[in-house]
Motif scaffolding. Structure first.
Motif, PDB file in Angstrom:
ATOM      1  N   ALA A 130     116.907 -38.789 -75.698  1.00 32.24           N
ATOM      2  CA  ALA A 130     117.942 -39.782 -76.002  1.00 32.24           C
ATOM      3  C   ALA A 130     118.293 -40.626 -74.786  1.00 32.24           C
ATOM      4  O   ALA A 130     118.862 -41.713 -74.917  1.00 32.24           O
ATOM      5  CB  ALA A 130     119.191 -39.087 -76.546  1.00 32.24           C
ATOM      6  N   HIS A 131     117.933 -40.143 -73.589  1.00 27.05           N
ATOM      7  CA  HIS A 131     118.249 -40.863 -72.352  1.00 27.05           C
ATOM      8  C   HIS A 131     117.078 -41.699 -71.835  1.00 27.05           C
ATOM      9  O   HIS A 131     117.147 -42.244 -70.730  1.00 27.05           O
ATOM     10  CB  HIS A 131     118.704 -39.873 -71.273  1.00 27.05           C
ATOM     11  N   VAL A 132     116.024 -41.798 -72.614  1.00 29.73           N
ATOM     12  CA  VAL A 132     114.849 -42.582 -72.222  1.00 29.73           C
ATOM     13  C   VAL A 132     114.934 -43.948 -72.900  1.00 29.73           C
ATOM     14  O   VAL A 132     115.272 -44.038 -74.076  1.00 29.73           O
ATOM     15  CB  VAL A 132     113.543 -41.854 -72.640  1.00 29.73           C
ATOM     16  N   ALA A 145     104.859 -39.604 -71.015  1.00 32.24           N
ATOM     17  CA  ALA A 145     103.488 -39.131 -70.779  1.00 32.24           C
ATOM     18  C   ALA A 145     102.739 -40.079 -69.851  1.00 32.24           C
ATOM     19  O   ALA A 145     101.915 -39.650 -69.043  1.00 32.24           O
ATOM     20  CB  ALA A 145     102.745 -38.998 -72.102  1.00 32.24           C
ATOM     21  N   ALA A 146     103.057 -41.360 -69.941  1.00 31.50           N
ATOM     22  CA  ALA A 146     102.386 -42.356 -69.105  1.00 31.50           C
ATOM     23  C   ALA A 146     103.056 -42.527 -67.744  1.00 31.50           C
ATOM     24  O   ALA A 146     102.454 -43.075 -66.818  1.00 31.50           O
ATOM     25  CB  ALA A 146     102.361 -43.702 -69.828  1.00 31.50           C
ATOM     26  N   ARG A 147     104.310 -42.078 -67.631  1.00 32.93           N
ATOM     27  CA  ARG A 147     105.064 -42.239 -66.387  1.00 32.93           C
ATOM     28  C   ARG A 147     105.609 -40.875 -65.953  1.00 32.93           C
ATOM     29  O   ARG A 147     106.798 -40.575 -66.130  1.00 32.93           O
ATOM     30  CB  ARG A 147     106.202 -43.225 -66.609  1.00 32.93           C
ATOM     31  N   PHE A 148     104.747 -40.082 -65.381  1.00 28.41           N
ATOM     32  CA  PHE A 148     105.075 -38.711 -65.016  1.00 28.41           C
ATOM     33  C   PHE A 148     106.321 -38.641 -64.136  1.00 28.41           C
ATOM     34  O   PHE A 148     107.159 -37.771 -64.298  1.00 28.41           O
ATOM     35  CB  PHE A 148     103.872 -38.068 -64.325  1.00 28.41           C
ATOM     36  N   HIS A 149     106.442 -39.588 -63.192  1.00 29.22           N
ATOM     37  CA  HIS A 149     107.593 -39.568 -62.278  1.00 29.22           C
ATOM     38  C   HIS A 149     108.912 -39.736 -63.033  1.00 29.22           C
ATOM     39  O   HIS A 149     109.920 -39.152 -62.657  1.00 29.22           O
ATOM     40  CB  HIS A 149     107.437 -40.650 -61.195  1.00 29.22           C
ATOM     41  N   ILE A 152     109.816 -36.318 -64.540  1.00 26.13           N
ATOM     42  CA  ILE A 152     110.362 -35.411 -63.512  1.00 26.13           C
ATOM     43  C   ILE A 152     111.779 -35.813 -63.150  1.00 26.13           C
ATOM     44  O   ILE A 152     112.674 -34.961 -63.028  1.00 26.13           O
ATOM     45  CB  ILE A 152     109.442 -35.385 -62.262  1.00 26.13           C
ATOM     46  N   ASN A 153     112.025 -37.106 -62.985  1.00 24.13           N
ATOM     47  CA  ASN A 153     113.377 -37.581 -62.658  1.00 24.13           C
ATOM     48  C   ASN A 153     114.355 -37.260 -63.787  1.00 24.13           C
ATOM     49  O   ASN A 153     115.511 -36.918 -63.517  1.00 24.13           O
ATOM     50  CB  ASN A 153     113.359 -39.083 -62.380  1.00 24.13           C
ATOM     51  N   SER A 157     117.707 -35.007 -63.299  1.00 19.09           N
ATOM     52  CA  SER A 157     118.980 -35.760 -63.293  1.00 19.09           C
ATOM     53  C   SER A 157     120.112 -34.948 -63.909  1.00 19.09           C
ATOM     54  O   SER A 157     119.906 -34.155 -64.815  1.00 19.09           O
ATOM     55  CB  SER A 157     118.805 -37.069 -64.068  1.00 19.09           C
ATOM     56  N   PRO A 158     121.331 -35.146 -63.389  1.00 23.61           N
ATOM     57  CA  PRO A 158     122.497 -34.436 -63.922  1.00 23.61           C
ATOM     58  C   PRO A 158     123.110 -35.184 -65.108  1.00 23.61           C
ATOM     59  O   PRO A 158     124.153 -35.816 -65.002  1.00 23.61           O
ATOM     60  CB  PRO A 158     123.464 -34.408 -62.749  1.00 23.61           C
ATOM     61  N   LEU A 159     122.451 -35.163 -66.246  1.00 18.83           N
ATOM     62  CA  LEU A 159     122.925 -35.904 -67.418  1.00 18.83           C
ATOM     63  C   LEU A 159     124.308 -35.449 -67.722  1.00 18.83           C
ATOM     64  O   LEU A 159     125.155 -35.882 -68.233  1.00 18.83           O
ATOM     65  CB  LEU A 159     122.006 -35.683 -68.606  1.00 18.83           C
TER      66      LEU A 159
END
Length: 159
Positions: A130-132, A145-149, A152-153, A157-159
């Motif tokens: 939901a935060h993407v 899947a296309a942006r691994f970094h 990881i972030n 992250s402290p949602l």
């Protein structure tokens, strides 16, 4: 068609919705008679919801029962019917994401505590997705899947 129904009022409500090639009728009758039972602390109302109509050319009727801690002065039959309908929408949208997007029903894991662990992980996934920045969960999964970094972030992250 259901049996003769009472007139609309605080204890009875009815709606009709048209869409997706079908007509669905819903009625709700509520009662406070169950609230006298000492084993049900906090119980304020019981209710019965009837749904009937024609789906894919076939007539159907469903009856479900429910209880609530909302007193009649805060949720009459009309409001209860709205709340039941909204609950169904939320359940359907969550089920769709978990089943279709995350493949829950196709998962072969059925023994021990593993199904509950996987369900918890799917719930975490739904929350994180939901935060993407994406139009829907499937696109969010493809983006991560296309942006691994980014994935990881998101996990760090402290949602």
């Amino acid at each position: 068609m259901p049996p003769k129904e009472p007139a609309p009022g605080p204890r009875f409500a009815r709606t009709t919705e048209k869409g997706h090639g079908r007509v669905e009728h819903r009625s709700l009758e509520s009662t406070v008679i169950l609230t006298v039972h000492p084993k049900w602390p906090g119980l304020k109302q019981g209710f019965r919801v009837r749904r009937w109509g024609i789906r894919k050319g076939k007539a159907y009727e469903e009856v479900v029962h429910g209880i609530t801690s909302r007193p009649p002065e805060k949720a009459d039959a009309k409001r209860l019917l709205e709340l039941v309908r909204e609950h169904g929408r939320i359940e359907n949208s969550l089920h769709y994401v978990r089943d279709v997007t995350l493949g829950e029903d196709a998962c072969p894991v059925r023994r021990g505590s593993a199904p509950q662990v996987l369900a918890a992980l799917r719930n975490v996934s739904v929350h994180l997705l939901a935060h993407v920045e994406a139009d829907n969960h499937a696109r969010a999964i493809r983006r991560l899947a296309a942006r691994f970094h980014e994935a990881i972030n998101l996990l760090a992250s402290p949602l």
